[in-house]
Design a protein around this motif. Structure first.
Motif, PDB file in Angstrom:
ATOM      1  N   UNK A 204      12.381  -3.647  14.693  1.00  0.00           N
ATOM      2  CA  UNK A 204      12.145  -3.489  16.006  1.00  0.00           C
ATOM      3  C   UNK A 204      10.905  -2.476  16.149  1.00  0.00           C
ATOM      4  N   UNK A 205       9.888  -3.033  17.072  1.00  0.00           N
ATOM      5  CA  UNK A 205       8.681  -2.151  17.177  1.00  0.00           C
ATOM      6  C   UNK A 205       8.631  -1.237  18.442  1.00  0.00           C
ATOM      7  N   UNK A 206       8.347  -0.162  18.440  1.00  0.00           N
ATOM      8  CA  UNK A 206       8.008   0.523  19.690  1.00  0.00           C
ATOM      9  C   UNK A 206       6.647   0.990  19.903  1.00  0.00           C
ATOM     10  N   UNK A 207       6.076   0.314  20.791  1.00  0.00           N
ATOM     11  CA  UNK A 207       4.681   0.662  21.145  1.00  0.00           C
ATOM     12  C   UNK A 207       4.267   1.613  22.298  1.00  0.00           C
ATOM     13  N   UNK A 208       3.442   2.667  21.857  1.00  0.00           N
ATOM     14  CA  UNK A 208       2.976   3.620  22.649  1.00  0.00           C
ATOM     15  C   UNK A 208       1.484   3.525  23.026  1.00  0.00           C
ATOM     16  N   UNK A 209       1.060   3.747  24.058  1.00  0.00           N
ATOM     17  CA  UNK A 209      -0.112   3.371  24.586  1.00  0.00           C
ATOM     18  C   UNK A 209      -1.121   4.579  24.780  1.00  0.00           C
ATOM     19  N   UNK A 210      -2.317   4.517  24.335  1.00  0.00           N
ATOM     20  CA  UNK A 210      -3.371   5.660  24.305  1.00  0.00           C
ATOM     21  C   UNK A 210      -4.569   5.180  24.909  1.00  0.00           C
ATOM     22  N   UNK A 211      -5.339   6.144  25.413  1.00  0.00           N
ATOM     23  CA  UNK A 211      -6.629   5.910  26.090  1.00  0.00           C
ATOM     24  C   UNK A 211      -7.776   6.418  25.312  1.00  0.00           C
ATOM     25  N   UNK A 212      -7.957   6.604  24.239  1.00  0.00           N
ATOM     26  CA  UNK A 212      -8.971   7.445  23.370  1.00  0.00           C
ATOM     27  C   UNK A 212     -10.199   7.156  23.612  1.00  0.00           C
ATOM     28  N   UNK A 213     -10.676   5.440  23.785  1.00  0.00           N
ATOM     29  CA  UNK A 213     -12.065   5.210  23.902  1.00  0.00           C
ATOM     30  C   UNK A 213     -12.282   5.544  25.229  1.00  0.00           C
ATOM     31  N   UNK A 214     -11.492   5.443  26.313  1.00  0.00           N
ATOM     32  CA  UNK A 214     -11.946   5.891  27.594  1.00  0.00           C
ATOM     33  C   UNK A 214     -12.539   7.291  27.565  1.00  0.00           C
ATOM     34  N   UNK A 215     -11.949   8.121  26.786  1.00  0.00           N
ATOM     35  CA  UNK A 215     -12.260   9.699  26.744  1.00  0.00           C
ATOM     36  C   UNK A 215     -13.497   9.814  25.808  1.00  0.00           C
ATOM     37  N   UNK A 216     -13.899   9.030  25.062  1.00  0.00           N
ATOM     38  CA  UNK A 216     -14.974   9.264  24.218  1.00  0.00           C
ATOM     39  C   UNK A 216     -16.147   8.311  24.793  1.00  0.00           C
ATOM     40  N   UNK A 217     -15.981   7.168  25.188  1.00  0.00           N
ATOM     41  CA  UNK A 217     -17.157   6.157  25.672  1.00  0.00           C
ATOM     42  C   UNK A 217     -17.257   6.300  27.014  1.00  0.00           C
ATOM     43  N   UNK A 218     -16.244   7.038  27.631  1.00  0.00           N
ATOM     44  CA  UNK A 218     -16.257   6.546  29.167  1.00  0.00           C
ATOM     45  C   UNK A 218     -15.558   5.158  29.641  1.00  0.00           C
ATOM     46  N   UNK A 219     -15.637   5.147  30.887  1.00  0.00           N
ATOM     47  CA  UNK A 219     -15.004   3.786  31.429  1.00  0.00           C
ATOM     48  C   UNK A 219     -13.452   4.145  31.911  1.00  0.00           C
ATOM     49  N   UNK A 220     -12.878   2.822  32.083  1.00  0.00           N
ATOM     50  CA  UNK A 220     -11.226   2.733  32.385  1.00  0.00           C
ATOM     51  C   UNK A 220     -10.684   1.692  31.667  1.00  0.00           C
ATOM     52  N   UNK A 221     -11.235   0.900  30.750  1.00  0.00           N
ATOM     53  CA  UNK A 221     -10.494  -0.157  30.215  1.00  0.00           C
ATOM     54  C   UNK A 221      -9.356   0.017  29.519  1.00  0.00           C
ATOM     55  N   UNK A 222      -9.238   1.293  28.656  1.00  0.00           N
ATOM     56  CA  UNK A 222      -8.133   1.687  27.897  1.00  0.00           C
ATOM     57  C   UNK A 222      -6.854   1.811  28.949  1.00  0.00           C
ATOM     58  N   UNK A 223      -7.403   2.537  30.061  1.00  0.00           N
ATOM     59  CA  UNK A 223      -6.347   3.037  31.142  1.00  0.00           C
ATOM     60  C   UNK A 223      -5.752   1.481  31.751  1.00  0.00           C
ATOM     61  N   UNK A 224      -6.607   0.942  32.160  1.00  0.00           N
ATOM     62  CA  UNK A 224      -6.172  -0.241  32.857  1.00  0.00           C
ATOM     63  C   UNK A 224      -5.746  -1.384  32.239  1.00  0.00           C
ATOM     64  N   UNK A 225      -6.041  -1.515  30.917  1.00  0.00           N
ATOM     65  CA  UNK A 225      -5.419  -2.650  30.283  1.00  0.00           C
ATOM     66  C   UNK A 225      -3.947  -2.024  29.862  1.00  0.00           C
ATOM     67  N   UNK A 226      -3.821  -0.780  29.483  1.00  0.00           N
ATOM     68  CA  UNK A 226      -2.291  -0.332  29.321  1.00  0.00           C
ATOM     69  C   UNK A 226      -1.601  -0.580  30.394  1.00  0.00           C
ATOM     70  N   UNK A 227      -2.180  -0.048  31.815  1.00  0.00           N
ATOM     71  CA  UNK A 227      -1.355  -0.448  32.963  1.00  0.00           C
ATOM     72  C   UNK A 227      -1.059  -1.709  33.142  1.00  0.00           C
ATOM     73  N   UNK A 228      -1.871  -2.808  32.741  1.00  0.00           N
ATOM     74  CA  UNK A 228      -1.603  -4.214  33.017  1.00  0.00           C
ATOM     75  C   UNK A 228      -0.372  -4.691  31.931  1.00  0.00           C
ATOM     76  N   UNK A 229      -0.524  -3.944  30.719  1.00  0.00           N
ATOM     77  CA  UNK A 229       0.598  -4.219  29.699  1.00  0.00           C
ATOM     78  C   UNK A 229       2.020  -3.598  30.195  1.00  0.00           C
TER      79      UNK A 229
END
Length: 275
Positions: A126-151
């Motif tokens: 079984x796989x347990x997925x945990x979601x992070x937003x590192x790229x948003x924090x380093x490059x700016x933007x909101x794609x990591x956050x919004x994609x994780x929310x959509x998931x």
């Protein structure tokens, strides 16, 4: 003449069979090369991601969600920060920390997706997925956050695994914040049968799970991990290697088999669906 004809026919059949075997061998080598190349890409980029993670506190994400953390349906683990795929009673657990904008995460998924799903479907893992937003924090933007929310919204609909795979198959360039556009995330949901519904759209547009995603990212930063992806088999790191052995498809299967020795497989779950 008849004997010569028969010998000629046998020789022709032998040559044809030999050619077929050679073609099969070439195809096997080609597939091995594809997988090996993907794995090499994963290993080559892993060090870069470690640097990104180490510096993740530098710029920081400007996306600060308000309100309580609303976990998606069926979330498990400490503080309900994990999304599980696979049988509850599978003998081994693969814990994965990922960022949907992370290029190495996509490399990892493309190299090992089929193997991981095979192990899930056979009840071995079984796989347990945990979601992070590192790229948003380093490059700016909101794609990591919004994609994780959509998931997480897809998890509410029981379609996390399929949508997770769609996001990685359609990942933009790391510097392209395309996933910061909710309409892009909704459009990609059409690749998963039955996901594009008013409830899913509302969840994505309202950022229903934004605070939960940020809580998950905080857990990642406090966990002492080196970067994304982080992959732990029964708590032991296996990416980019386990001990002195690099992660490969063959090694992943071997490690799971070794961990499961003498244990019963879990209840078989349906195969993930989606384009």
């Amino acid at each position: 003449m008849s004997e010569k004809n028969q010998e000629g026919k046998r020789a022709a059949r032998d040559r044809l069979n030999q050619q077929r075997e050679q073609m099969k061998a070439r195809e096997r080598r080609r597939r091995t090369l594809i997988v090996s190349t993907a794995v090499v890409g994963v290993l080559a980029l892993a060090a870069v991601v470690g640097v990104i993670a180490a510096n993740s506190g530098g710029k920081g994400s400007k996306n600060k969600a308000s309100g309580p953390a609303v976990a998606p349906s069926g979330a498990t683990g400490k503080d309900s920060l994990a999304i599980q795929v696979g049988a509850d009673d599978a003998p081994s657990t693969l814990t994965i920390w990922e960022d949907f904008r992370c290029p190495v995460c996509a490399q990892f998924e493309n190299a090992f997706r089929d193997t991981i799903h095979q192990l899930e479907r056979s009840g071995q893992l079984k796989v347990e997925y945990h979601l992070a937003t590192l790229i948003d924090g380093n490059l700016g933007g909101s794609g990591s956050l919004k994609a994780a929310n959509a998931a997480a919204c897809a998890q509410d609909a029981g379609k996390f695994s399929a949508y997770h795979d769609v996001l990685y198959r359609n990942q933009p360039q790391e510097t392209d914040d395309a996933f910061g556009d909710n309409s892009k995330l909704i459009d990609l949901s059409k690749k998963v049968d039955g996901l594009d519904t008013p409830a899913f759209r509302s969840c994505v547009e309202d950022g229903t799970h934004d605070s939960w995603v940020q809580k998950s990212n905080t857990a990642f930063q406090n966990g002492g991990f080196q970067g994304t992806p982080t992959a732990l088999l029964n708590g032991e790191s296996i990416f980019p290697k386990k001990g002195n052995e690099p992660i490969t498809v063959a090694n992943l299967k071997k490690w799971v088999a070794e961990a499961n020795k003498g244990k019963r497989t879990g209840t078989v779950t349906p195969a993930p669906s989606g384009s």
